[in-house]
Write an enzyme that holds these catalytic residues in place. Sequence first.
Site, PDB file in Angstrom:
ATOM      1  N   GLN A   1       0.843  -1.186   0.000  1.00 34.26           N
ATOM      2  CA  GLN A   1       0.000   0.000   0.000  1.00 34.26           C
ATOM      3  C   GLN A   1       0.878   1.236   0.000  1.00 34.26           C
ATOM      4  O   GLN A   1       1.745   1.386   0.848  1.00 34.26           O
ATOM      5  CB  GLN A   1      -0.883  -0.035   1.249  1.00 34.26           C
ATOM      6  CG  GLN A   1      -1.701   1.201   1.433  1.00 34.26           C
ATOM      7  CD  GLN A   1      -2.648   1.061   2.623  1.00 34.26           C
ATOM      8  OE1 GLN A   1      -2.602   0.078   3.351  1.00 34.26           O
ATOM      9  NE2 GLN A   1      -3.474   2.067   2.818  1.00 34.26           N
ATOM     10  N   GLY A   2       0.673   2.076  -0.982  1.00 34.70           N
ATOM     11  CA  GLY A   2       1.415   3.323  -1.024  1.00 34.70           C
ATOM     12  C   GLY A   2       0.450   4.484  -0.955  1.00 34.70           C
ATOM     13  O   GLY A   2      -0.746   4.299  -0.751  1.00 34.70           O
ATOM     14  N   ALA A   3       0.972   5.675  -1.141  1.00 32.16           N
ATOM     15  CA  ALA A   3       0.117   6.852  -1.081  1.00 32.16           C
ATOM     16  C   ALA A   3      -0.801   6.920  -2.295  1.00 32.16           C
ATOM     17  O   ALA A   3      -1.915   7.413  -2.228  1.00 32.16           O
ATOM     18  CB  ALA A   3       0.979   8.109  -1.003  1.00 32.16           C
TER      19      ALA A   3
ATOM     20  N   ALA B   1      -1.337   4.155  -4.631  1.00 29.07           N
ATOM     21  CA  ALA B   1      -1.943   2.928  -5.142  1.00 29.07           C
ATOM     22  C   ALA B   1      -1.918   1.809  -4.111  1.00 29.07           C
ATOM     23  O   ALA B   1      -1.145   1.837  -3.154  1.00 29.07           O
ATOM     24  CB  ALA B   1      -1.208   2.486  -6.399  1.00 29.07           C
TER      25      ALA B   1
ATOM     26  N   LEU C   1      -1.733  -2.468  -3.959  1.00 30.11           N
ATOM     27  CA  LEU C   1      -1.424  -3.632  -4.774  1.00 30.11           C
ATOM     28  C   LEU C   1      -1.997  -4.885  -4.123  1.00 30.11           C
ATOM     29  O   LEU C   1      -1.758  -5.150  -2.946  1.00 30.11           O
ATOM     30  CB  LEU C   1       0.093  -3.774  -4.948  1.00 30.11           C
ATOM     31  CG  LEU C   1       0.496  -4.803  -6.000  1.00 30.11           C
ATOM     32  CD1 LEU C   1       0.202  -4.271  -7.391  1.00 30.11           C
ATOM     33  CD2 LEU C   1       1.963  -5.161  -5.872  1.00 30.11           C
TER      34      LEU C   1
ATOM     35  N   ASP D   1      11.626   5.104 -10.701  1.00 33.09           N
ATOM     36  CA  ASP D   1      11.740   4.696  -9.297  1.00 33.09           C
ATOM     37  C   ASP D   1      12.528   3.387  -9.211  1.00 33.09           C
ATOM     38  O   ASP D   1      12.068   2.399  -8.660  1.00 33.09           O
ATOM     39  CB  ASP D   1      10.337   4.520  -8.693  1.00 33.09           C
ATOM     40  CG  ASP D   1      10.382   4.245  -7.192  1.00 33.09           C
ATOM     41  OD1 ASP D   1      11.382   4.618  -6.556  1.00 33.09           O
ATOM     42  OD2 ASP D   1       9.420   3.650  -6.673  1.00 33.09           O
TER      43      ASP D   1
END
Lengths: 200, 313
Positions: free
Chosen positions: B25-27, B29, B31, B191
């Site tokens: 979990q990112g800011a 998206a 997954l 990235d």
Amino acid sequence: MSHLETLYLSHLPPSLPIHISLFRDLRNAAFLREQLLSGNSAFEYAFVDASMILSRTHILAAIFRAVNSHISSRLKSRNVHSEIVFCLSPNNNIAESFRKFGITDATKDLLVVKVSVTPDITHDTVAGHLAEVIEATPLPFDDETLATLSNVSKIRKVYKLGPALATAATTPSHINGAGDHEKKVLEACLLGAMALRGAS
Amino acid sequence: MESAHIPPLPSIFMHTNPSPTLIAQGAEAHLYKTSFLTPSTPAALKIRPSKPYRHPILDRRLSRQRILHEARCLVKLMREGVLVPGVLALDWEGSNNNNNENDAGNQQTGGAWLLMEWIEGPSVRLVLEKWEVWMKRRLQLLQPLESGSPKRTEPLKCVEEQEEEERVRDLMRKIGYAVGSMHKAGVIHGDLTTSNIILRKNAIKDRENNNSERLDDITIADSVTAVGDEELQAMDGEIVLIDFGLAGQSTQEEDRAVDLYVLERAFGSAHPRTEGYFGALLQAYRESFKGAPNVLRKLEEVRMRGRKRSMVG
């Protein structure tokens, strides 16, 4: 006698089973096409020219997108069945997609798809109707059989993938299974092109 | 914003059985691991949830733009024969648009999504971390011997170290080549870290090994267990680049050099023991496409000033 396969795709609701049948040596292509053109609702199927289908995954991915659009009321064509044919296309021209992937008078091998959009469409009703109206030899719907029918160079051309494809970098020389690898890469390119269709 | 809050899945995945499992979990998206078409085909599902603080029209446009951007890069690379996850399915509109615009509560469940091929294998980050632990233990084991009779153990240690060095160098070369092929195809990753590089076992090579080299395999395995060591981290396989969420299409030397610079910094900070091997990566990169030497020259410049280009002048 019939090889009609009924299956459920991941994520799609269990109320929408999918019926698929493969035929060889079609004798009444013109008649079937006529029914589609006249809008005969008894013939609401996705009639796909099997030579344009690389694998099970190829056609199932098109069905997945079409049914997803159907569920969210975003169909671009008349119904979910015409949408399946349209979803095989790498571009937005519906008429062209029918000409390239759909049944033509010259179609020899036919893939028939039916989605149970209403509960009264069942495996038995579809199998019965197909046995009545399709004049052809039923075949099992599997990758081995599809591989004998598909016209890979034509598929590459329609999806605008060069004959060589740049797989040289990743294909490990000429080991057994290198062909397998190439087919996997081609399949991945087809799915990508289909998924991006309509993105502007 | 509460970080524990997980937004609902797009409607098409709400009744999926078994339910997709959140793996990262990112800011921007989330997954998930799920399946595609059949339950036996694993797939990665990337969802860009809608942000409640953005205006709905802007929000939809941004999610749509970004998910499409990522998908386009992946498809382009796949066509060029670069190893990346294939795009399986995509929905840039997000679901639940059928529930009328006035149904504000339901807009939250929207969000664009992207289904990708699942890449099985450890990240290079994990591979190198394990290797670093292994090396450390190795050195500790050898040290007491060394102090006792340094001259006898030294040649032994050298052979072993050379083999280890070669394995790592080989891995670095494969990464350099993979990054080079991506740049050659006109894509910038944006990235590049060791977490975004996967070492996938090569299925074809595996079959070969099983047929012809079974005996060798057993002897190698025996010798390893005889030494009584930790399991050696496998470094064979193919390099697959993942997470193109910040990727872009560019053939500028500057952008390519920044990609390499970010990767170099990632190696330096996460895997200090591997810093000496980065040259092998750059060497393989140099040989991977025609414009590479110029990119490496640019890299020198970027190293001097950092990732951000100076706005003065």
